[in-house]
Write an enzyme that holds these catalytic residues in place. Structure first.
Site: not given
Length: 375
Positions: A233, A230, A285
């Protein structure tokens, strides 16, 4: 039945076999295993232990001792500690008649130590960095001799120098891992999560990878790289990243962009580790049925690292309280993963997930934080 001492030709075959393996190995634990196996075979001992010095904690320790788990003792204690401290070789015919022998481990394991040989080994600068210790001779003469000392000293001379280069390589890998964990935590901190999330995802990914048949090197690569999943982010505005309510379609598109951002940040590296992290950042994802993002990959078009991290990440995300949801109970998580088998998730990974669930729950408990449901 007693064994016979090895001939010179037999010794040479063992030496060449193990030296070739040690020279090509870069994993510290694997090198220690090879060293222990070589020492045991060369002098026909029941067990052989490789000890290393931990200067930070002022201890000596072994992760490779035939028949036992890791052992740590204060620097300078026991027979091996004495050998390392003085630089002297030690041969003991009867351990229980020598006051330097620490019998605590025998009492814990039920093993009976009789004869012992200990040989320190040095790095290229002549500094002692550890020691060989072999226990219980398996020949008719049930104690170690001067010939055994010569043989084990020869093994220690070569293996000690080889070990130094592997330890330096391991130090570089550990430094890279620490940097990656720190960078991974940045994304979690910005989204008000805890750093333990990335640690748990890393450990879950390793367990799943090994259970799926990936090599130890591949699984370790994934464990080290997955905390960066991640990292994209860092570029997502706080108002969107930490919004407690439902996202608008436009906001959801902004959130989805963290996969492309993470990939762009990492893809240019020449390092295998960061290239692996780029794959994970981009593909964790994606969904098995092709409905994921950013590119809608389907089935095995999604890299195995992305497929594994997807399961690990969702399992941990559902287990934890987030700004937009409470933590889910375990039964509800299990039901969702079963429902999404073959849709969101690779069926083979879900099957392995349930096989390995006890291990995964142990990891979750060990790396828990206030936001994790340990039910």
């Amino acid at each position: 039945m007693f064994k016979q001492d090895l001939t010179s030709d037999e010794l040479l075959r063992i030496i060449f076999k193990y030296m070739a393996k040690i020279a090509s190995e870069r994993n510290l634990n694997e090198v220690l295993v090879l060293m222990a196996d070589m020492g045991r075979e060369m002098i026909l001992s029941d067990r052989c232990t490789v000890w290393l010095i931990d200067r930070v904690s002022e201890q000596i320790y072994t992760k490779v001792a035939h028949g036992v788990d890791e052992i740590r003792i204060p620097l300078g204690t026991g027979l091996v500690g004495s050998s390392i401290a003085t630089g002297e070789n030690i041969i003991i015919k009867d351990a229980y008649n020598d006051p330097r022998h620490n019998a605590d481990n025998d009492r814990k394991t039920g093993y009976v130590t009789k004869s012992i040989i200990t040989v320190p080994f040095r790095n290229n600068d002549g500094e002692i960095i550890g020691a060989y210790q072999a226990i219980n001779k398996l020949t008719e003469v049930d104690y170690f001799t001067d010939r055994d000392l010569e043989i084990l000293s020869l093994a220690a001379s070569y293996a000690g120098k080889s070990l130094e280069s592997v330890m330096l390589h391991q130090e570089i890998i550990d430094t890279q891992r620490e940097i990656i964990f720190t960078m991974g935590e940045i994304g979690e901190i910005r989204s008000t999560e805890t750093g333990n999330h990335v640690k748990r995802v890393a450990e879950y990914s390793y367990v799943l990878a090994r259970a799926l048949g990936l090599s130890s090197a591949e699984a370790e690569m994934l464990r080290t790289a997955s905390p960066m999943h991640d990292i994209g982010k860092v570029a997502i505005p706080d108002a969107v990243l930490n919004k407690p309510g439902k996202l608008t379609p436009a906001e959801y598109e902004i959130i989805k962009s963290h996969t492309k951002i993470g990939y762009q940040l990492l893809k240019g590296s020449k390092r295998d580790l960061l290239r692996t992290a780029a794959i994970v950042a981009e593909q964790h994802h994606e969904k098995w049925d092709g409905t994921g993002y950013p590119l809608g990959r389907k089935g095995e078009e999604i890299h195995i690292y992305g497929r594994i991290t997807a399961v690990a990440d969702v399992f941990d995300a559902l287990s934890a309280e987030r700004v937009y949801k409470p933590a889910w109970p375990l039964e509800k998580i299990e039901n969702l993963l079963r429902e999404e088998r073959g849709r969101h998730f690779d069926p083979a990974i879900i099957d392995v997930f349930f096989e390995q669930l006890p291990k995964l729950l142990e990891i979750r408990k060990r790396l828990t934080d206030d936001k994790v449901d340990n039910e």
